[in-house]
Scaffold this motif. Structure first.
Motif, PDB file in Angstrom:
ATOM      1  N   SER A  41      43.013  42.028  34.057  1.00 56.79           N
ATOM      2  CA  SER A  41      42.167  42.848  34.922  1.00 56.79           C
ATOM      3  C   SER A  41      43.032  43.519  35.987  1.00 56.79           C
ATOM      4  O   SER A  41      44.155  43.093  36.263  1.00 56.79           O
ATOM      5  CB  SER A  41      41.098  41.985  35.609  1.00 56.79           C
ATOM      6  OG  SER A  41      41.701  41.107  36.552  1.00 56.79           O
ATOM      7  N   TYR A  42      42.488  44.578  36.588  1.00 57.74           N
ATOM      8  CA  TYR A  42      43.204  45.227  37.689  1.00 57.74           C
ATOM      9  C   TYR A  42      43.425  44.253  38.836  1.00 57.74           C
ATOM     10  O   TYR A  42      44.437  44.315  39.533  1.00 57.74           O
ATOM     11  CB  TYR A  42      42.408  46.445  38.193  1.00 57.74           C
ATOM     12  CG  TYR A  42      42.693  47.713  37.440  1.00 57.74           C
ATOM     13  CD1 TYR A  42      44.004  48.129  37.174  1.00 57.74           C
ATOM     14  CD2 TYR A  42      41.661  48.537  37.001  1.00 57.74           C
ATOM     15  CE1 TYR A  42      44.264  49.299  36.492  1.00 57.74           C
ATOM     16  CE2 TYR A  42      41.918  49.716  36.309  1.00 57.74           C
ATOM     17  CZ  TYR A  42      43.215  50.088  36.065  1.00 57.74           C
ATOM     18  OH  TYR A  42      43.470  51.257  35.397  1.00 57.74           O
ATOM     19  N   ASN A  43      42.477  43.342  39.052  1.00 58.69           N
ATOM     20  CA  ASN A  43      42.638  42.354  40.120  1.00 58.69           C
ATOM     21  C   ASN A  43      43.870  41.497  39.884  1.00 58.69           C
ATOM     22  O   ASN A  43      44.646  41.225  40.809  1.00 58.69           O
ATOM     23  CB  ASN A  43      41.399  41.460  40.212  1.00 58.69           C
ATOM     24  CG  ASN A  43      40.226  42.175  40.849  1.00 58.69           C
ATOM     25  OD1 ASN A  43      40.393  43.224  41.440  1.00 58.69           O
ATOM     26  ND2 ASN A  43      39.041  41.605  40.729  1.00 58.69           N
ATOM     27  N   ALA A  44      44.052  41.061  38.632  1.00 56.78           N
ATOM     28  CA  ALA A  44      45.210  40.222  38.308  1.00 56.78           C
ATOM     29  C   ALA A  44      46.508  41.001  38.493  1.00 56.78           C
ATOM     30  O   ALA A  44      47.493  40.482  39.028  1.00 56.78           O
ATOM     31  CB  ALA A  44      45.105  39.709  36.877  1.00 56.78           C
ATOM     32  N   LEU A  45      46.509  42.270  38.063  1.00 55.94           N
ATOM     33  CA  LEU A  45      47.714  43.094  38.185  1.00 55.94           C
ATOM     34  C   LEU A  45      48.051  43.377  39.644  1.00 55.94           C
ATOM     35  O   LEU A  45      49.215  43.313  40.046  1.00 55.94           O
ATOM     36  CB  LEU A  45      47.522  44.408  37.424  1.00 55.94           C
ATOM     37  CG  LEU A  45      47.375  44.291  35.903  1.00 55.94           C
ATOM     38  CD1 LEU A  45      47.012  45.637  35.304  1.00 55.94           C
ATOM     39  CD2 LEU A  45      48.643  43.756  35.271  1.00 55.94           C
ATOM     40  N   SER A  46      47.026  43.672  40.449  1.00 57.64           N
ATOM     41  CA  SER A  46      47.292  43.960  41.860  1.00 57.64           C
ATOM     42  C   SER A  46      47.716  42.703  42.608  1.00 57.64           C
ATOM     43  O   SER A  46      48.525  42.766  43.543  1.00 57.64           O
ATOM     44  CB  SER A  46      46.059  44.587  42.521  1.00 57.64           C
ATOM     45  OG  SER A  46      44.969  43.700  42.487  1.00 57.64           O
ATOM     46  N   THR A  47      47.191  41.549  42.209  1.00 54.83           N
ATOM     47  CA  THR A  47      47.630  40.282  42.813  1.00 54.83           C
ATOM     48  C   THR A  47      49.100  40.044  42.512  1.00 54.83           C
ATOM     49  O   THR A  47      49.857  39.559  43.367  1.00 54.83           O
ATOM     50  CB  THR A  47      46.786  39.105  42.275  1.00 54.83           C
ATOM     51  OG1 THR A  47      45.423  39.310  42.645  1.00 54.83           O
ATOM     52  CG2 THR A  47      47.271  37.779  42.844  1.00 54.83           C
ATOM     53  N   PHE A  48      49.517  40.390  41.289  1.00 57.89           N
ATOM     54  CA  PHE A  48      50.925  40.268  40.929  1.00 57.89           C
ATOM     55  C   PHE A  48      51.783  41.132  41.857  1.00 57.89           C
ATOM     56  O   PHE A  48      52.844  40.704  42.317  1.00 57.89           O
ATOM     57  CB  PHE A  48      51.147  40.700  39.472  1.00 57.89           C
ATOM     58  CG  PHE A  48      52.592  40.693  39.038  1.00 57.89           C
ATOM     59  CD1 PHE A  48      53.168  39.546  38.521  1.00 57.89           C
ATOM     60  CD2 PHE A  48      53.367  41.833  39.149  1.00 57.89           C
ATOM     61  CE1 PHE A  48      54.493  39.530  38.121  1.00 57.89           C
ATOM     62  CE2 PHE A  48      54.708  41.828  38.754  1.00 57.89           C
ATOM     63  CZ  PHE A  48      55.260  40.676  38.241  1.00 57.89           C
ATOM     64  N   ILE A  49      51.320  42.349  42.149  1.00 60.71           N
ATOM     65  CA  ILE A  49      52.048  43.240  43.055  1.00 60.71           C
ATOM     66  C   ILE A  49      52.130  42.613  44.443  1.00 60.71           C
ATOM     67  O   ILE A  49      53.190  42.621  45.091  1.00 60.71           O
ATOM     68  CB  ILE A  49      51.373  44.620  43.131  1.00 60.71           C
ATOM     69  CG1 ILE A  49      51.394  45.302  41.759  1.00 60.71           C
ATOM     70  CG2 ILE A  49      52.040  45.492  44.180  1.00 60.71           C
ATOM     71  CD1 ILE A  49      52.764  45.613  41.218  1.00 60.71           C
ATOM     72  N   ILE A 108      54.367  47.695  34.285  1.00 55.65           N
ATOM     73  CA  ILE A 108      54.919  47.159  33.036  1.00 55.65           C
ATOM     74  C   ILE A 108      55.342  45.706  33.234  1.00 55.65           C
ATOM     75  O   ILE A 108      55.061  44.834  32.416  1.00 55.65           O
ATOM     76  CB  ILE A 108      56.122  48.005  32.560  1.00 55.65           C
ATOM     77  CG1 ILE A 108      55.689  49.441  32.276  1.00 55.65           C
ATOM     78  CG2 ILE A 108      56.749  47.394  31.308  1.00 55.65           C
ATOM     79  CD1 ILE A 108      56.833  50.387  31.995  1.00 55.65           C
ATOM     80  N   GLU A 109      56.021  45.448  34.333  1.00 55.46           N
ATOM     81  CA  GLU A 109      56.497  44.099  34.634  1.00 55.46           C
ATOM     82  C   GLU A 109      55.324  43.137  34.801  1.00 55.46           C
ATOM     83  O   GLU A 109      55.361  41.992  34.320  1.00 55.46           O
ATOM     84  CB  GLU A 109      57.342  44.123  35.910  1.00 55.46           C
ATOM     85  CG  GLU A 109      58.069  42.828  36.211  1.00 55.46           C
ATOM     86  CD  GLU A 109      59.193  42.522  35.230  1.00 55.46           C
ATOM     87  OE1 GLU A 109      59.393  41.334  34.925  1.00 55.46           O
ATOM     88  OE2 GLU A 109      59.852  43.455  34.749  1.00 55.46           O
ATOM     89  N   ALA A 110      54.262  43.609  35.458  1.00 55.87           N
ATOM     90  CA  ALA A 110      53.088  42.757  35.677  1.00 55.87           C
ATOM     91  C   ALA A 110      52.428  42.388  34.359  1.00 55.87           C
ATOM     92  O   ALA A 110      52.067  41.230  34.137  1.00 55.87           O
ATOM     93  CB  ALA A 110      52.087  43.474  36.591  1.00 55.87           C
ATOM     94  N   VAL A 111      52.249  43.380  33.478  1.00 53.10           N
ATOM     95  CA  VAL A 111      51.640  43.098  32.171  1.00 53.10           C
ATOM     96  C   VAL A 111      52.463  42.074  31.411  1.00 53.10           C
ATOM     97  O   VAL A 111      51.941  41.129  30.820  1.00 53.10           O
ATOM     98  CB  VAL A 111      51.500  44.399  31.350  1.00 53.10           C
ATOM     99  CG1 VAL A 111      51.043  44.084  29.924  1.00 53.10           C
ATOM    100  CG2 VAL A 111      50.502  45.342  32.006  1.00 53.10           C
ATOM    101  N   LYS A 112      53.794  42.235  31.453  1.00 50.66           N
ATOM    102  CA  LYS A 112      54.688  41.318  30.738  1.00 50.66           C
ATOM    103  C   LYS A 112      54.626  39.909  31.322  1.00 50.66           C
ATOM    104  O   LYS A 112      54.506  38.920  30.592  1.00 50.66           O
ATOM    105  CB  LYS A 112      56.125  41.839  30.790  1.00 50.66           C
ATOM    106  CG  LYS A 112      57.148  40.918  30.105  1.00 50.66           C
ATOM    107  CD  LYS A 112      58.544  41.480  30.181  1.00 50.66           C
ATOM    108  CE  LYS A 112      59.109  41.486  31.574  1.00 50.66           C
ATOM    109  NZ  LYS A 112      59.378  40.101  32.080  1.00 50.66           N
ATOM    110  N   GLU A 113      54.681  39.809  32.635  1.00 49.38           N
ATOM    111  CA  GLU A 113      54.747  38.499  33.278  1.00 49.38           C
ATOM    112  C   GLU A 113      53.422  37.738  33.187  1.00 49.38           C
ATOM    113  O   GLU A 113      53.405  36.510  33.093  1.00 49.38           O
ATOM    114  CB  GLU A 113      55.155  38.652  34.747  1.00 49.38           C
ATOM    115  CG  GLU A 113      56.598  39.078  34.949  1.00 49.38           C
ATOM    116  CD  GLU A 113      57.586  38.048  34.412  1.00 49.38           C
ATOM    117  OE1 GLU A 113      57.337  36.839  34.551  1.00 49.38           O
ATOM    118  OE2 GLU A 113      58.602  38.472  33.823  1.00 49.38           O
TER     119      GLU A 113
END
Length: 348
Positions: A41-49, A108-113
């Motif tokens: 989800s966008y939430n998960a990706l933004s949390t990674f950032i 890209i890094e977030a999706v991978k990690e």
């Protein structure tokens, strides 16, 4: 109208079967979120950032006040164009463009990690269920189109040893002359193109395992020592990045697509499907108008000598989602039908 009054996915499939209508599938991020919303989800990706401690990106997310990567990238692109007009400082434009590149690489890094480590993380029953869902399209001469970056569909088809899913990649014989004199055959890495005429699985916006070498489009693969994500990580450590369409606007997405031979081929195939298109987890948002354009081209394909796309069946997940799709139905040049996406048992 309420979502509970809509036809179920099974009713849609039954109706298309009775009409002897070829059915194709287009899925978006909802396909992966149905597997695990905590990851995809966008939430998960933004949390990674946020956790990355990149102050520039954290500030950008805070100022624009959104978790939507596409919106932020669109704002950066707009800001860069405005800066070119109003500023004589080339360093300002370069700083904005660098921020945009940093955001795209971080995505890209977030999706991978965040991605599951390997294919066997997916429970067997989920894998088999998803394979049955995809196979119902592929086994009836349908095509499957994905706008997702992740490995889930690739893993599912590979783990279930699908014989009919063809993504266009294959190995080329590297030393035909040497075979004549008795040497062993040597084959290339997985290159796209050898089987493109039989292709029926398309990654419209790229995906983690697909790389552009500048000459060939290649697909990363497993070997006896490494999981595929490890090999993708090694490439990224060497500043090689997967093919990802990370632009903000639909116009910029299409521009990216048209400048890559793999992506443009996939998009062109979407532009000439016939029969009916079923969608799941794809919301046709303001950054997706290039996909609607492709569907409309398919709807007119009959006028160019082919059989046209008659209808699209859009899966909706909520009453709010239903209201939105109703408001954009006029953008489609074929019949639009809605169904209750919650009834599509993809992973269970």
């Amino acid at each position: 109208m309420k979502i509970d009054t809509l036809p179920s996915f099974d009713e849609v499939v039954k109706s298309l079967h009775q009409k002897k209508r070829t059915k194709h599938l287009l899925f978006g991020n909802g396909f992966s979120m149905a597997y695990d919303p905590k990851i995809f989800s966008y939430n998960a990706l933004s949390t990674f950032i946020d956790d990355s401690k990149n102050e520039l990106l954290i500030t950008l997310f805070s100022i624009i006040n959104t978790k939507n990567f596409e919106l932020i990238m669109q704002q950066l692109d707009n800001f860069a164009e405005i800066a070119k007009v109003f500023s004589n400082d080339p360093e300002l434009v370069q700083k904005i463009e660098k921020a945009s590149l940093t955001l795209k690489n971080s995505l890209i890094e977030a999706v991978k990690e965040l991605h599951p480590e390997h294919v066997f993380i997916i429970p067997e029953e989920k894998s088999q269920c998803c394979h049955s869902y995809l196979n119902d399209f592929l086994s009836n001469e349908g095509k499957v189109f994905s706008t997702n970056y992740d490995l889930l569909p690739y893993w599912v088809l590979m783990r279930n040893d699908s014989k009919i899913a063809i993504d266009g990649f294959g190995r080329e014989l590297e030393n035909p002359e040497e075979i004549i004199i008795g040497k062993d055959a040597e084959f290339s890495e997985l290159r796209w193109g050898k089987y493109k005429e039989k292709q029926n699985v398309y990654y419209l916006h790229g995906a983690l395992p697909i790389f552009d070498t500048g000459i060939d489009i290649v697909k990363e693969e497993y070997d006896s020592h490494h999981y595929i994500l490890q090999k993708i990580h090694e490439r990224m450590e060497n500043k090689e990045y997967p093919i990802f369409v990370t632009a903000g606007s639909a116009k910029e997405k299409l521009n990216h697509i048209m400048h890559n031979k793999y992506l443009s081929f996939c998009y062109d195939e979407l532009c000439k499907i016939e029969g009916s298109l079923v969608t799941f987890g794809f919301n046709f948002g303001e950054y997706d108008s290039h996909i609607i354009d492709a569907i409309n081209k398919s709807a007119h394909y009959g006028a160019r000598g082919g059989n046209k796309l008659h209808s699209v069946y859009i899966g909706v997940f909520s009453d709010e989602n239903l209201e939105y799709i109703e408001s954009i139905k006029s953008k489609f040049m074929c019949k639009v039908n809605l169904y209750n996406a919650r009834t599509a048992k993809i992973w269970q």
